[in-house]
Design a protein around this motif. Structure first.
Motif, short mmCIF file in Angstrom:
data_model
loop_
_atom_site.label_atom_id
_atom_site.label_comp_id
_atom_site.label_asym_id
_atom_site.label_seq_id
_atom_site.Cartn_x
_atom_site.Cartn_y
_atom_site.Cartn_z
N PHE A 20 0.85 -1.19 0.00
CA PHE A 20 0.00 0.00 0.00
C PHE A 20 0.88 1.24 0.00
N ARG A 21 0.28 2.35 -0.39
CA ARG A 21 0.98 3.64 -0.40
C ARG A 21 0.97 4.25 1.00
N VAL A 22 2.01 5.03 1.30
CA VAL A 22 2.07 5.75 2.57
C VAL A 22 2.47 7.20 2.30
N SER A 23 2.12 8.07 3.20
CA SER A 23 2.46 9.49 3.09
C SER A 23 3.50 9.85 4.14
N ALA A 24 4.29 10.87 3.87
CA ALA A 24 5.32 11.32 4.81
C ALA A 24 4.70 11.63 6.16
N GLY A 25 5.31 11.09 7.22
CA GLY A 25 4.84 11.32 8.58
C GLY A 25 3.74 10.40 9.05
N GLU A 26 3.30 9.48 8.19
CA GLU A 26 2.17 8.60 8.54
C GLU A 26 2.61 7.42 9.40
N SER A 63 12.04 1.30 12.71
CA SER A 63 12.86 2.45 12.30
C SER A 63 12.28 3.15 11.08
N THR A 64 11.42 2.47 10.34
CA THR A 64 10.84 3.06 9.12
C THR A 64 9.46 3.66 9.37
N CYS A 65 9.09 3.82 10.60
CA CYS A 65 7.78 4.37 10.96
C CYS A 65 7.97 5.43 12.06
N PRO A 66 7.31 6.59 11.90
CA PRO A 66 6.44 7.03 10.81
C PRO A 66 7.22 7.12 9.48
N ALA A 67 6.46 7.11 8.38
CA ALA A 67 7.09 7.15 7.06
C ALA A 67 7.88 8.45 6.91
N PRO A 68 9.15 8.37 6.55
CA PRO A 68 9.97 9.58 6.41
C PRO A 68 9.64 10.40 5.16
N TYR A 69 8.93 9.78 4.21
CA TYR A 69 8.58 10.44 2.94
C TYR A 69 7.47 9.63 2.29
N ASP A 70 6.91 10.14 1.21
CA ASP A 70 5.90 9.40 0.47
C ASP A 70 6.55 8.18 -0.18
N GLY A 71 5.82 7.07 -0.23
CA GLY A 71 6.35 5.87 -0.85
C GLY A 71 5.44 4.68 -0.69
N TYR A 72 6.05 3.49 -0.65
CA TYR A 72 5.29 2.25 -0.61
C TYR A 72 5.83 1.32 0.46
N VAL A 73 4.91 0.58 1.08
CA VAL A 73 5.26 -0.58 1.90
C VAL A 73 5.21 -1.78 0.97
N THR A 74 6.20 -2.67 1.08
CA THR A 74 6.35 -3.78 0.15
C THR A 74 6.53 -5.09 0.91
N TYR A 75 6.36 -6.20 0.19
CA TYR A 75 6.55 -7.52 0.81
C TYR A 75 6.73 -8.59 -0.26
N GLY A 76 7.36 -9.68 0.15
CA GLY A 76 7.42 -10.87 -0.68
C GLY A 76 6.26 -11.79 -0.32
N ASP A 77 5.61 -12.34 -1.31
CA ASP A 77 4.42 -13.16 -1.06
C ASP A 77 4.68 -14.31 -0.09
N ALA A 118 14.22 -3.15 3.68
CA ALA A 118 14.24 -1.83 3.04
C ALA A 118 13.43 -0.85 3.87
N PRO A 119 13.74 0.44 3.78
CA PRO A 119 12.85 1.45 4.34
C PRO A 119 11.65 1.62 3.43
N VAL A 120 10.79 2.57 3.72
CA VAL A 120 9.69 2.88 2.81
C VAL A 120 10.30 3.15 1.43
N VAL A 121 9.69 2.58 0.39
CA VAL A 121 10.26 2.64 -0.97
C VAL A 121 9.63 3.78 -1.76
N PRO A 122 10.38 4.85 -2.04
CA PRO A 122 9.85 5.92 -2.89
C PRO A 122 9.83 5.47 -4.35
#
Length: 220
Positions: free
Chosen positions: A103-109, A128-142, A154-158
């Motif tokens: 899902f998408r995340v916004s900076a500071g969320e 360490s990756t929360c709150p989101a430092p910038y806009d980007g995506y949370v990701t995962y391997g199935d 990885a941190p939040v992925v821009p």
């Protein structure tokens, strides 16, 4: 009387053909290289280790913008909802990651409020990756137990870290690329390139020889 020089065009033709096909594919999908060899089982069962995945640029028509698993009516990609992307974390060794957009995340969320608790190793205070430092995506391997951002992958992925998104996979065809990467890591890129060129020439020569014999046999 000198003997005729051997025709070497047949020896290099297969290698040239492969290169041209790759170049045309790269022009079509807008990425280079246009293929990704899957080196782990983190995206199983939709994509297995050794599969070859065709990827396209994220803004390439007609495939549209990036879609996450949480988006309404998200398209199905490689066995699940949402796009599977290739991204690279700067300063982390340059190894690309091939995972799904959650899902998408916004900076500071505090993005853990919208996350699946089963894929988290702690709350926002502990990550360490929360709150989101910038806009980007949370990701995962199935096939993984945690989000990349919870597992320390990885941190939040821009979006600028994302090199491409997957279109489809060809089973087992990626083992060639996996073998090339392993050889390059062990013996160096130059030695591997010499072996590959020599192998392509040998394969082309054998192919040309067999084709010549086949043509002669059909003329008799």
């Amino acid at each position: 009387m000198s003997s005729p020089r051997p025709d070497r065009t047949g020896a290099i033709a297969p290698a040239v053909a492969i290169l041209l096909i790759a170049l045309l594919f790269g022009a079509l999908v807008g990425t280079w290289p246009p293929f990704v060899a899957v080196e782990s089982g983190s995206m199983a069962p939709g994509v297995e280790r050794g599969d070859l995945v065709v990827v396209t640029a994220t803004d390439r028509p007609p495939w549209g913008d990036l879609a996450t698993a949480a988006d309404p009516d998200a398209p199905t990609r490689l066995g699940g909802a949402g796009d599977v992307v290739v991204y690279t974390v700067p300063g982390a060794g340059g190894r690309p990651v091939f995972h799904r957009l959650a899902f998408r995340v916004s900076a500071g969320e505090d993005w853990t409020d919208r996350a699946d608790p089963a894929l988290l190793s702690g709350d926002c205070v502990e990550l360490s990756t929360c709150p989101a430092p910038y806009d980007g995506y949370v990701t995962y391997g199935d096939a993984n137990d945690l989000y990349d951002q919870s597992a320390g992958i990885a941190p939040v992925v821009p979006e600028e870290w994302i090199a491409g998104k997957a279109l489809f996979a060809v089973p087992n065809l990626g083992w060639i690329r996996v073998g090339i990467d392993a050889a390059a890591a062990r013996y160096g890129g130059v030695a591997t390139a010499v072996v590959l060129v020599g192998s392509a020439g040998l394969a082309g020569g054998v192919g040309a020889l067999l084709l010549g014999r086949l043509r002669r046999s059909t003329r008799r």
